[in-house]
Motif scaffolding. Sequence first.
Motif, PDB file in Angstrom:
ATOM      1  N   MET A 136       0.825  -1.219   0.000  1.00 44.13           N
ATOM      2  CA  MET A 136       0.000   0.000   0.000  1.00 44.13           C
ATOM      3  C   MET A 136       0.856   1.264   0.000  1.00 44.13           C
ATOM      4  O   MET A 136       0.682   2.140  -0.822  1.00 44.13           O
ATOM      5  CB  MET A 136      -0.782   0.090   1.334  1.00 44.13           C
ATOM      6  N   VAL A 137       1.764   1.317   0.978  1.00 36.64           N
ATOM      7  CA  VAL A 137       2.535   2.551   1.105  1.00 36.64           C
ATOM      8  C   VAL A 137       3.540   2.684  -0.038  1.00 36.64           C
ATOM      9  O   VAL A 137       3.793   3.796  -0.519  1.00 36.64           O
ATOM     10  CB  VAL A 137       3.204   2.705   2.493  1.00 36.64           C
ATOM     11  N   ALA A 138       4.066   1.551  -0.492  1.00 32.66           N
ATOM     12  CA  ALA A 138       4.999   1.610  -1.625  1.00 32.66           C
ATOM     13  C   ALA A 138       4.284   2.167  -2.853  1.00 32.66           C
ATOM     14  O   ALA A 138       4.841   3.011  -3.583  1.00 32.66           O
ATOM     15  CB  ALA A 138       5.548   0.213  -1.926  1.00 32.66           C
ATOM     16  N   PHE A 198       8.955   6.262  13.542  1.00 35.63           N
ATOM     17  CA  PHE A 198       7.881   5.343  13.127  1.00 35.63           C
ATOM     18  C   PHE A 198       6.764   6.127  12.454  1.00 35.63           C
ATOM     19  O   PHE A 198       6.533   7.302  12.787  1.00 35.63           O
ATOM     20  CB  PHE A 198       7.269   4.640  14.343  1.00 35.63           C
ATOM     21  N   ALA A 199       6.052   5.476  11.564  1.00 30.80           N
ATOM     22  CA  ALA A 199       4.771   5.992  11.064  1.00 30.80           C
ATOM     23  C   ALA A 199       3.722   4.971  11.482  1.00 30.80           C
ATOM     24  O   ALA A 199       3.812   3.800  11.141  1.00 30.80           O
ATOM     25  CB  ALA A 199       4.800   6.144   9.551  1.00 30.80           C
ATOM     26  N   GLY A 200       2.744   5.424  12.238  1.00 37.00           N
ATOM     27  CA  GLY A 200       1.718   4.501  12.723  1.00 37.00           C
ATOM     28  C   GLY A 200       1.011   5.081  13.930  1.00 37.00           C
ATOM     29  O   GLY A 200       1.053   6.287  14.117  1.00 37.00           O
ATOM     30  N   PRO A 201       0.405   4.283  14.770  1.00 39.12           N
ATOM     31  CA  PRO A 201       0.289   2.837  14.635  1.00 39.12           C
ATOM     32  C   PRO A 201      -0.803   2.449  13.636  1.00 39.12           C
ATOM     33  O   PRO A 201      -1.798   3.126  13.508  1.00 39.12           O
ATOM     34  CB  PRO A 201      -0.103   2.381  16.045  1.00 39.12           C
ATOM     35  N   LEU A 224       3.951   8.580   4.678  1.00 40.42           N
ATOM     36  CA  LEU A 224       3.503   7.246   5.114  1.00 40.42           C
ATOM     37  C   LEU A 224       2.216   7.346   5.929  1.00 40.42           C
ATOM     38  O   LEU A 224       1.294   6.543   5.756  1.00 40.42           O
ATOM     39  CB  LEU A 224       4.595   6.569   5.954  1.00 40.42           C
ATOM     40  N   LEU A 225       2.166   8.354   6.794  1.00 36.59           N
ATOM     41  CA  LEU A 225       0.939   8.541   7.602  1.00 36.59           C
ATOM     42  C   LEU A 225      -0.241   8.879   6.692  1.00 36.59           C
ATOM     43  O   LEU A 225      -1.344   8.344   6.870  1.00 36.59           O
ATOM     44  CB  LEU A 225       1.158   9.652   8.639  1.00 36.59           C
ATOM     45  N   ASP A 226      -0.011   9.735   5.705  1.00 36.80           N
ATOM     46  CA  ASP A 226      -1.080  10.087   4.759  1.00 36.80           C
ATOM     47  C   ASP A 226      -1.544   8.845   3.997  1.00 36.80           C
ATOM     48  O   ASP A 226      -2.735   8.652   3.756  1.00 36.80           O
ATOM     49  CB  ASP A 226      -0.590  11.138   3.744  1.00 36.80           C
ATOM     50  N   SER A 227      -0.582   8.013   3.626  1.00 36.22           N
ATOM     51  CA  SER A 227      -0.907   6.803   2.882  1.00 36.22           C
ATOM     52  C   SER A 227      -1.733   5.839   3.745  1.00 36.22           C
ATOM     53  O   SER A 227      -2.772   5.332   3.303  1.00 36.22           O
ATOM     54  CB  SER A 227       0.400   6.139   2.429  1.00 36.22           C
ATOM     55  N   LEU A 228      -1.293   5.610   4.961  1.00 39.20           N
ATOM     56  CA  LEU A 228      -2.051   4.714   5.861  1.00 39.20           C
ATOM     57  C   LEU A 228      -3.468   5.251   6.054  1.00 39.20           C
ATOM     58  O   LEU A 228      -4.445   4.507   5.960  1.00 39.20           O
ATOM     59  CB  LEU A 228      -1.347   4.599   7.226  1.00 39.20           C
TER      60      LEU A 228
END
Length: 306
Positions: free
Chosen positions: A101-103, A151-154, A269-273
């Motif tokens: 997803m993030v890739a 980290f990007a998450g959780p 990454l946060l936007d993608s999640l």
Amino acid sequence: MKIRRTAAAAAVVLALTAAATACGGKEGSAGDKPGGASGEEAPKLPEYSVAKDVDVDSPVVKAAQKRGKIVIGAKADQPYLGFEDQATKERSGFDIEIAKMVAADLGFSPKQIEWKTVDSGARETAVAKGDVDLMIGTYTMNDERKKQIDFAGPYYHAGASLLVRKDEKEITGPDTVKGKKVCSIVGSTPLQTIKQPKYGAKVTELGKYSDCVKQLIDGQVDAVTTDDAILKGYAAQNPKNLKVVGDTFSDEPYGIGLKKGDKALQTALLDSLEAHEKNGDYKKAYEATLGLSGSDYIEPPALERD
Ligand code: GLU
């Protein structure tokens, strides 16, 4: 080995059948392709559209674009989470889907992902040294690790639990492991938890979860401890011999590990999640992977943005 493979295959078939039955009657939604067999389909993995002309002000992303590949650290021995089929070399599981997803949002198709297997104890170093661009593998976000990486998450919340042999009667939870041999993994948070004197366990420390599980099946240890999500995968793979017992006894919020200070990548990454949680891909991916091991779907935890 043969027996385990057969059991695993049987478990997957059972799980797929159960999932297909559970999904019965939900066919025919707007996104369905015509011609699919009605009601009998196993949950399908989503497809992620690959972004074009991505411009993220991150040295890691720029280097990956130049290389034409993004290097992602993953686990290889965690069924339904981060698994590598040794025959086909194909990777599968919920963490693998999070990675795809993030890739995709960073402009990389699945074929442009170079996977590197990184075990628990090697993760911070692999990220900090740049051996991997991202680390996506049941990776608990905590302050100790945040000294070395970001980290990007959780994107998921797990908790420590116990895996025992099916005929085990004495071990029913963390309060019953006094004097018992419990295996866990070097560099993992559940190892730190189980080593606390209050549990009184005799702890065996190994490098890979699959080695702990082998020792459990062979009778060298009495239990394996780590995140419930990981243990449920092993139990689903080998339901005749293994079971998960007791409630969870730690908090394990999973994040994507990235190089410290790379704010632009962290935000991307946060936007993608967030986008995939909102558009339903996250739930779909969950149901087609981790959901098959018997972990009920739970809404993802709130993402941490500062
Ligand atoms: N989530 C825990 C950790 O990050 C245990 C699972 C693992 O070792 O990957 O340490």
